[in-house]
Enzyme design. Structure first.
Site, PDB file in Angstrom:
ATOM      1  NE  ARG A  84      -1.960   1.032  14.229  1.00 50.36           N
ATOM      2  CZ  ARG A  84      -1.673   1.868  13.242  1.00 50.36           C
ATOM      3  NH1 ARG A  84      -2.089   3.115  13.282  1.00 50.36           N
ATOM      4  NH2 ARG A  84      -0.962   1.457  12.206  1.00 50.36           N
TER       5      ARG A  84
ATOM      6  N   GLY B 112      -3.458   2.839   5.017  1.00 50.66           N
ATOM      7  CA  GLY B 112      -4.069   1.962   6.008  1.00 50.66           C
ATOM      8  C   GLY B 112      -3.450   0.588   6.036  1.00 50.66           C
ATOM      9  CE  LYS B 113       2.831   0.839   3.722  1.00 48.12           C
ATOM     10  NZ  LYS B 113       2.476   2.267   3.870  1.00 48.12           N
TER      11      LYS B 113
ATOM     12  CG  HIS C 184       2.590   2.772  13.689  1.00 44.92           C
ATOM     13  ND1 HIS C 184       2.689   1.734  12.796  1.00 44.92           N
ATOM     14  CD2 HIS C 184       2.153   3.842  12.984  1.00 44.92           C
ATOM     15  CE1 HIS C 184       2.332   2.157  11.590  1.00 44.92           C
ATOM     16  NE2 HIS C 184       2.015   3.428  11.683  1.00 44.92           N
ATOM     17  NE  ARG C 185       7.868   2.992  19.792  1.00 46.63           N
ATOM     18  CZ  ARG C 185       8.893   3.819  19.951  1.00 46.63           C
ATOM     19  NH1 ARG C 185       8.730   4.954  20.624  1.00 46.63           N
ATOM     20  NH2 ARG C 185      10.071   3.508  19.446  1.00 46.63           N
TER      21      ARG C 185
ATOM     22  CD  GLU D 206      11.349   0.093  17.987  1.00 49.21           C
ATOM     23  OE1 GLU D 206      11.680   0.504  16.845  1.00 49.21           O
ATOM     24  OE2 GLU D 206      10.278   0.408  18.542  1.00 49.21           O
TER      25      GLU D 206
ATOM     26  N   GLY E  44       0.825  -1.199   0.000  1.00 54.28           N
ATOM     27  CA  GLY E  44       0.000   0.000   0.000  1.00 54.28           C
ATOM     28  C   GLY E  44       0.857   1.245   0.000  1.00 54.28           C
TER      29      GLY E  44
ATOM     30  CG  ASP F 234       4.357  -1.553   9.603  1.00 55.06           C
ATOM     31  OD1 ASP F 234       4.728  -1.073   8.519  1.00 55.06           O
ATOM     32  OD2 ASP F 234       3.344  -1.166  10.211  1.00 55.06           O
TER      33      ASP F 234
END
Length: 253
Positions: free
Chosen positions: A73, A26-27, A70-71, A82, A21, A106
């Protein structure tokens, strides 16, 4: 509901899934939903490991806000790796994955960026071919119950104006194609909607069809009208990639 909230995503039941995406498509949310679904439906306890590749500037407030979102959710039960400073660890994590584990990577644009930055060169798309080969092999051999890979789709806009941008775009396109060959499902996310891509069925061209000129009774087998120029104006089928600090960086989407 927040745009960043993971949504239920029907998907083929495949152990290896590639989610493509553009930026802010929204990927990432789709990938998170896929992993959460696997953790909820696979019999037995399934642990989830999130592999973050981002190489952004910590002094960039907008970037740090995105990373923080991101973290925030991710479920508290997920563990995070990491690897921005050690991109070669990705292959090791894939090799070490267990059958009772789900992995979410990701994203692979960040992984490529980190490798190009470590090499100190952005002038050769083939520079990382050996690393791409190794990653594809590691993905194919991974024992994870589910492996979800997030990667930027870079083939939908104009050719980048910079050498670094073109190098990144070409390498990313190569990586995506190679990974699609070893993943059981490939999804393209556009505007928060996922389209699952099916393999094209190869069709043999066969011999040319024979046609007959009924008026003259002449055999006109083969191509006939080739009159007229073909419009080849302008670059096509690649994406413009920003290249801050001499390279390209993919912001999680």
């Amino acid at each position: 509901m927040s745009l960043d909230s993971p949504q239920p995503v029907p998907a083929p039941q495949a152990p290896r899934v590639l989610v493509l995406g553009g930026t802010r498509s929204g990927k990432s949310s789709v990938a998170e939903a896929l992993v959460a679904s696997a953790a909820a439906t696979v019999p037995g306890a399934l642990t989830v490991r999130y592999v973050a590749t981002g190489t952004g500037d910590v002094a960039d407030a907008a970037w740090t806000d995105r990373v923080a979102a991101h973290r925030a959710r991710r479920p508290g039960s997920w563990t995070t790796e990491e690897i921005a400073a050690e991109p070669d660890r990705l292959g090791e994590l894939l090799a070490a994955a267990r059958p009772d584990e789900a992995l979410l990577v990701d994203d692979l644009g960040g992984w490529l960026t980190a490798l190009f930055q470590a090499a100190g060169r952005w002038d050769d798309p083939a520079l990382l071919d050996a690393r791409i080969d190794a990653l594809v092999s590691a993905v194919a051999a991974s024992a994870a119950a589910r492996l979800v890979l997030v990667s930027p789709e870079v083939g939908l806009a104009v050719v980048p104006a910079t050498e670094a941008g073109r190098t990144f775009t070409d390498a990313q396109g190569t990586l995506n194609r190679r990974l699609a060959e070893v993943c059981g499902a490939v999804g393209l996310v556009v505007a928060g909607r996922t389209v699952w891509l099916a393999d094209a069925v190869p069709v043999s061209p066969g011999p040319p069809a024979e046609t007959t000129d009924l008026a003259a009774g002449a055999d006109t087998t083969g191509p006939t009208d080739t009159t007229g120029p073909t419009d080849t104006a302008g670059p096509t089928d690649t994406a413009s990639v920003a290249a801050p600090a001499g390279g390209a960086a993919e912001v999680p989407g």
